[in-house]
Write an enzyme that holds these catalytic residues in place. Structure first.
Site, PDB file in Angstrom:
ATOM      1  N   ARG A 152      -0.726  -2.024  -6.710  1.00 54.33           N
ATOM      2  CA  ARG A 152      -0.914  -3.172  -5.804  1.00 54.33           C
ATOM      3  C   ARG A 152      -1.857  -4.191  -6.458  1.00 54.33           C
ATOM      4  O   ARG A 152      -1.617  -5.400  -6.382  1.00 54.33           O
ATOM      5  CB  ARG A 152      -1.474  -2.672  -4.477  1.00 54.33           C
ATOM      6  CG  ARG A 152      -1.785  -3.753  -3.438  1.00 54.33           C
ATOM      7  CD  ARG A 152      -2.163  -3.076  -2.123  1.00 54.33           C
ATOM      8  NE  ARG A 152      -2.899  -3.933  -1.224  1.00 54.33           N
ATOM      9  CZ  ARG A 152      -2.345  -4.746  -0.324  1.00 54.33           C
ATOM     10  NH1 ARG A 152      -1.037  -4.816  -0.229  1.00 54.33           N
ATOM     11  NH2 ARG A 152      -3.089  -5.479   0.475  1.00 54.33           N
ATOM     12  N   ARG A 155       0.859  -1.175   0.000  1.00 52.70           N
ATOM     13  CA  ARG A 155       0.000   0.000   0.000  1.00 52.70           C
ATOM     14  C   ARG A 155       0.899   1.230   0.000  1.00 52.70           C
ATOM     15  O   ARG A 155       2.017   1.178   0.523  1.00 52.70           O
ATOM     16  CB  ARG A 155      -0.916   0.006   1.217  1.00 52.70           C
ATOM     17  CG  ARG A 155      -1.824  -1.218   1.327  1.00 52.70           C
ATOM     18  CD  ARG A 155      -2.608  -1.202   2.638  1.00 52.70           C
ATOM     19  NE  ARG A 155      -3.499  -2.355   2.748  1.00 52.70           N
ATOM     20  CZ  ARG A 155      -3.159  -3.524   3.279  1.00 52.70           C
ATOM     21  NH1 ARG A 155      -1.928  -3.692   3.763  1.00 52.70           N
ATOM     22  NH2 ARG A 155      -4.025  -4.519   3.342  1.00 52.70           N
ATOM     23  N   HIS A 203      -2.740   2.568  -5.569  1.00 53.93           N
ATOM     24  CA  HIS A 203      -3.309   1.257  -5.255  1.00 53.93           C
ATOM     25  C   HIS A 203      -3.477   0.411  -6.507  1.00 53.93           C
ATOM     26  O   HIS A 203      -3.560  -0.820  -6.420  1.00 53.93           O
ATOM     27  CB  HIS A 203      -4.656   1.421  -4.536  1.00 53.93           C
ATOM     28  CG  HIS A 203      -4.933   0.353  -3.527  1.00 53.93           C
ATOM     29  ND1 HIS A 203      -4.242   0.246  -2.338  1.00 53.93           N
ATOM     30  CD2 HIS A 203      -5.813  -0.681  -3.535  1.00 53.93           C
ATOM     31  CE1 HIS A 203      -4.694  -0.787  -1.649  1.00 53.93           C
ATOM     32  NE2 HIS A 203      -5.644  -1.376  -2.365  1.00 53.93           N
ATOM     33  N   LYS A 233      -1.667  -2.318   7.485  1.00 54.56           N
ATOM     34  CA  LYS A 233      -3.086  -2.164   7.788  1.00 54.56           C
ATOM     35  C   LYS A 233      -3.492  -3.178   8.853  1.00 54.56           C
ATOM     36  O   LYS A 233      -3.128  -4.351   8.783  1.00 54.56           O
ATOM     37  CB  LYS A 233      -3.913  -2.371   6.520  1.00 54.56           C
ATOM     38  CG  LYS A 233      -5.395  -2.061   6.699  1.00 54.56           C
ATOM     39  CD  LYS A 233      -6.137  -2.163   5.393  1.00 54.56           C
ATOM     40  CE  LYS A 233      -7.603  -1.808   5.577  1.00 54.56           C
ATOM     41  NZ  LYS A 233      -8.356  -1.903   4.293  1.00 54.56           N
ATOM     42  N   TYR A 235      -9.361 -11.498  -6.806  1.00 52.97           N
ATOM     43  CA  TYR A 235      -8.486 -11.258  -7.956  1.00 52.97           C
ATOM     44  C   TYR A 235      -8.605 -12.375  -9.002  1.00 52.97           C
ATOM     45  O   TYR A 235      -8.165 -12.190 -10.134  1.00 52.97           O
ATOM     46  CB  TYR A 235      -7.032 -11.137  -7.501  1.00 52.97           C
ATOM     47  CG  TYR A 235      -6.745  -9.854  -6.767  1.00 52.97           C
ATOM     48  CD1 TYR A 235      -6.754  -8.635  -7.439  1.00 52.97           C
ATOM     49  CD2 TYR A 235      -6.479  -9.851  -5.402  1.00 52.97           C
ATOM     50  CE1 TYR A 235      -6.502  -7.449  -6.768  1.00 52.97           C
ATOM     51  CE2 TYR A 235      -6.228  -8.666  -4.727  1.00 52.97           C
ATOM     52  CZ  TYR A 235      -6.236  -7.467  -5.413  1.00 52.97           C
ATOM     53  OH  TYR A 235      -5.992  -6.299  -4.740  1.00 52.97           O
ATOM     54  N   HIS A 288      -3.656  -9.697   3.545  1.00 49.53           N
ATOM     55  CA  HIS A 288      -5.107  -9.783   3.701  1.00 49.53           C
ATOM     56  C   HIS A 288      -5.469 -10.681   4.875  1.00 49.53           C
ATOM     57  O   HIS A 288      -4.863 -11.741   5.058  1.00 49.53           O
ATOM     58  CB  HIS A 288      -5.754 -10.338   2.428  1.00 49.53           C
ATOM     59  CG  HIS A 288      -5.793  -9.362   1.304  1.00 49.53           C
ATOM     60  ND1 HIS A 288      -5.986  -9.729  -0.017  1.00 49.53           N
ATOM     61  CD2 HIS A 288      -5.683  -8.008   1.286  1.00 49.53           C
ATOM     62  CE1 HIS A 288      -5.986  -8.662  -0.788  1.00 49.53           C
ATOM     63  NE2 HIS A 288      -5.786  -7.606  -0.023  1.00 49.53           N
TER      64      HIS A 288
END
Length: 283
Positions: free
Chosen positions: A220, A127, A217, A152, A252, A243
């Protein structure tokens, strides 16, 4: 409310965002938020939706802040789910650049520091906030990994360090000689801001002539999809992206061309036939 968020170790960004949302909620009615009930909250949600026409993402942030206020700080005894419903967020899929477009985009970035930080976002799937807070010590050339501190969700993780990226970072470090932050900002002692990198993306996108929307982003997203298309398993990509849920990474799969476009259309299975003219049968 601020103390409740600090006790729960919410990130500074989340704390600022929640306090801002509750402040706007209170100013809308001109009263203290602890005097506002479910009817006021419903009216405010309609105001955000119909009058201000905010996106579902923006409304969800406001709802989360008001829920935290009433559920945690004020300890209301009403059913929070019924009193403060959430809106449905559209499941939009990002537009992903091809490898050629990524290369054209990075070449179009003129400033070396900006080009290197965007290269890091693509090469390691970081990120922009994570890339901006990297330090020289986070680059481990012995193990060929990059350590991401407090990403995150306040989670640390390691991502791979590409040999090509290592050469780029070494060349950048020899020329720039950054001290504490690998990518310092304009303010002394502060890292580069996400807003500055986003502005660079807009300018480089126009310079490269790319029609697709490009943000930090986007790199990414391209990292994840390009890895998936090259055969990397979904669990490894989940760990690299940081994640929490595998279902987030699995989204994805809908973007990878070798997963979606490799399936043959039923049209390709039809046998080509020439149109025939029916011969009338004699009476």
């Amino acid at each position: 409310m601020s103390e409740d968020m600090q006790v729960r170790n919410l990130s500074p960004h989340t704390r600022r965002s929640y306090l801002q949302q509750v402040s706007q909620f209170a100013r809308h009615f001109g009263r203290s938020p602890d005097l506002l009930g479910p009817d006021d909250i419903r009216a405010y949600q309609l105001h955000l939706t119909l009058d201000k026409r905010l996106s579902a993402s923006s409304i969800l942030v406001a709802v989360a802040a008001i829920r935290f206020l009433h559920n945690v700080t004020l300890k209301r005894d009403w059913s929070i789910d019924d009193a403060i419903p959430t809106c449905r967020k559209p499941q939009k899929r990002p537009v992903v650049m091809s490898p050629d477009e990524v290369n054209r985009f990075l070449v179009a970035v003129e400033n070396p520091k900006h080009r290197v930080i965007l290269t890091v976002c693509y090469a390691a799937g970081l990120r922009v906030s994570e890339a901006g807070r990297l330090t020289p010590q986070a680059i481990d050339s012995q193990r060929m990994v990059i350590r991401v501190d407090a990403g995150k969700g306040r989670k640390d993780r390691y991502v791979m360090l590409s040999p090509k990226l290592l050469d780029i970072l070494r060349d950048y470090w020899r020329k720039a000689r950054p001290q504490h932050w690998l990518f310092p900002g304009d303010l002394p002692g502060q890292p580069i801001t996400t807003g500055a990198v986003e502005l660079v993306c807009r300018l480089a996108r126009e310079q490269a002539g790319i029609a697709k929307p490009v943000t930090p982003h986007s790199l990414r997203h391209a990292f994840a999809v390009h890895l998936l298309e090259s055969g990397t398993d979904i669990r490894t990509i989940q760990l690299l992206l940081g994640h929490r849920s595998l279902s987030t990474t699995a989204s994805y799969l809908r973007l990878a061309t070798n997963k979606v476009c490799a399936t043959a259309s039923p049209l390709d299975c039809l046998q080509p036939t020439s149109p025939t003219t029916s011969v009338p049968t004699p009476a």
